[in-house]
Design an enzyme around this catalytic site. Structure first.
Site, PDB file in Angstrom:
ATOM      1  N   ASP A  19      36.184  14.030   3.973  1.00 16.47           N
ATOM      2  CA  ASP A  19      35.964  15.474   4.102  1.00 16.47           C
ATOM      3  C   ASP A  19      34.513  15.768   4.488  1.00 16.47           C
ATOM      4  OD1 ASP A  19      35.228  14.536   1.487  1.00 16.47           O
ATOM      5  OD2 ASP A  19      34.973  16.605   0.841  1.00 16.47           O
ATOM      6  N   GLU A  20      34.311  16.953   5.049  1.00 17.31           N
ATOM      7  CA  GLU A  20      32.972  17.476   5.330  1.00 17.31           C
ATOM      8  C   GLU A  20      32.064  16.429   5.968  1.00 17.31           C
ATOM      9  OE1 GLU A  20      31.948  19.110   1.464  1.00 17.31           O
ATOM     10  OE2 GLU A  20      32.906  21.018   1.975  1.00 17.31           O
ATOM     11  N   VAL A  21      32.507  15.897   7.092  1.00 16.32           N
ATOM     12  CA  VAL A  21      31.722  14.871   7.805  1.00 16.32           C
ATOM     13  C   VAL A  21      30.684  15.605   8.658  1.00 16.32           C
ATOM     14  CG1 VAL A  21      31.823  12.798   9.229  1.00 16.32           C
ATOM     15  CG2 VAL A  21      33.780  13.424   7.804  1.00 16.32           C
TER      16      VAL A  21
END
Length: 484
Positions: A150-152
């Site tokens: 997530d949230e790269v």
């Protein structure tokens, strides 16, 4: 109508990258989770896992990680109550605990972002595979693994990514998918029967065709997360239907019982989190028959990321967790659900659980600490303390002008000092109580960190004000002892 979510497995998320409980308390918590209706644990160890060899540097330096024997005891405790364990290991984003180390600095996508892995370096992929193998080797009975993703942040901003993206037809979406697929296939080679789960946020803006053509389908199941009390039901259903049309019919949901209000929240609002679960129940009841909901993870973040402050400690989140689990079990926060919470925790109702007042006979593990922190937080958030510098005496007789001109009234200075010290003494008395109780459940380093972040920072303006008063009065030649 809401049977799809009520009947699926409910996993309590243990975020151990901040305030990891002492092992004895953690075992108590696992028993309580089972009593409250949980079916499993989603465990995110991060730097509290006893990595070995080259990866030993990933271990926490502020406190010893859980030992291998302790991790076995966690699994034994869960197994004894029929709780399944799914380890969560980040493999792309939120890798601050890895990439902050100088040894792995060259694996960052961009040097100033400690969280995102460079997907072009073979060393990065090998590092992820080694982390996954060490964790799963210590969890031989686990049949599922969460690979994060997530949230790269900043993906595509690195020089190698820019060069890769310079080829016509390539996109950041493809760059993201190619790395996740490599990670998944690497796991599949050594553990072909292991079910893989990933956070869904990086997939949300992709078309079903992009996902389908990538080869991701069949490798990983998406876990859709939304922690809002006003979760958009229609949009969430539409998103889940899009994943289904891409071929991903097996999906997961992720709600929240703490750790998602603000980055520095100390006391969760139970109502806020119950509302989030009521919205998820509506989502589940609106899904088409083709979507197979595998389970829901009730997340309880301890930090927003590895580098942020501690948010609500687990004892503060237990009333919320109990209320949320029972909301899922009963389909709403019914009287029966409320009675179950009262039976297990001793709290009154969903409106009172966050206050944990002395009227309630709270008896759950950690209740004493929760009550003390609620009391301390109330004092720290009081207008008189937070806005002491708007106090009549300070605004009227101790402005920057007065300090510059050294025209301070010693009599008023005494008034200010007396009031400030009264607040500081009241806080310190309560802090000592909190410290004593917190040490029973958490390490000394966690206790100190919590106090530094949530108490010291609030009191700093008051301490600075007292220093300023002392300094100006000394320069004026006024004996400070005579007005103490």
């Amino acid at each position: 109508m809401d049977q799809p979510l009520r009947s699926c497995k409910k996993f309590v998320h243990l975020d151990l990258k901040g305030a990891p409980p002492r092992i004895g308390y953690l075992i108590e918590l696992i028993q309580l989770f089972a009593d409250l209706g949980a079916n499993g644990l989603l465990i995110e160890y991060e730097d509290m896992f006893p990595y070995e060899g080259e990866l030993k540097v990933l271990q926490s330096t502020t406190q010893p990680p859980y030992s291998r024997e302790e991790i076995v005891s966690i699994q034994d405790a869960a197994s004894s109550r029929g709780l399944e364990i799914i380890p969560l290991v980040q493999t792309f984003g939120h890798l601050e605990f890895v990439l902050k180390h100088e040894a792995f600095r060259d694996l960052r996508e961009v040097d100033y972002c400690l969280g995102t892995l460079n997907p072009h370096r073979d060393g990065g992929l090998r590092l992820m595979q080694e982390m996954l193998q060490q964790v799963m080797k210590l969890h031989p009975k686990s049949t599922s693994l969460h690979i994060g993703a997530d949230e790269v942040y900043m993906l595509g901003h690195g020089d190698e990514s820019k060069q890769w993206l310079g080829v016509p037809g390539r996109s950041v979406h493809q760059l993201f998918l190619s790395h996740v697929i490599k990670v998944a296939k690497g796991i599949q080679e050594s553990a072909p029967n292991l079910k893989l789960i990933m956070w869904d946020d990086m997939l949300r803006s992709m078309t079903p065709e992009t996902i389908k053509e990538s080869g991701l389908v069949g490798l990983v199941q998406p876990m859709l997360w939304d922690y809002s009390p006003t979760l958009d039901v229609d949009n969430t259903v539409m998103l889940m239907e899009q994943y289904k049309s891409a071929g991903m019919s097996q999906q997961w949901a992720a709600s929240s019982f703490k750790g998602s209000t603000t980055v520095h929240t100390c006391v969760p609002s139970t109502q806020r989190h119950v509302d989030n679960h009521l919205q998820w129940l509506k989502v589940a009841s609106s899904l088409s028959a083709g979507i197979v909901l595998q389970g829901i993870a009730l997340t309880g973040w301890q930090r927003y990321d590895h580098l942020s402050v501690l948010c609500e400690l687990m004892p503060l989140g237990l009333p919320s967790l109990a209320s949320c689990l029972q909301t899922l079990v009963h389909g709403s926060f019914t009287e029966e659900a409320q009675n179950k919470v009262v039976e297990k925790l001793g709290t009154v109702d969903v409106g009172d659980t966050e206050r944990l007042s002395s009227r309630t006979s709270s008896s759950f593990a950690g209740a004493k600490l929760a009550e003390l922190i609620v009391k301390l937080t109330s004092l720290l958030e009081s207008a008189e303390l937070r806005h002491f510098q708007n106090n009549m005496f300070v605004r009227g007789w101790f402005t920057p002008y007065h300090m510059q001109k050294k025209t301070i009234s010693p009599l008023i200075a005494q008034q200010i000092k007396t009031q400030a010290r009264m607040f500081l003494d009241a806080v310190e008395n309560q802090v000592q109580e909190v410290r004593g109780e917190m040490r029973l459940l958490y390490s000394d380093s966690t206790v100190q960190e919590w106090v530094d972040q949530h108490v010291t920072s609030v009191l700093e303006p008051l301490h600075n004000l007292l220093k300023d008063i002392e300094s100006v009065l000394n320069e004026m030649g006024v004996c400070t002892e005579s007005i103490s």
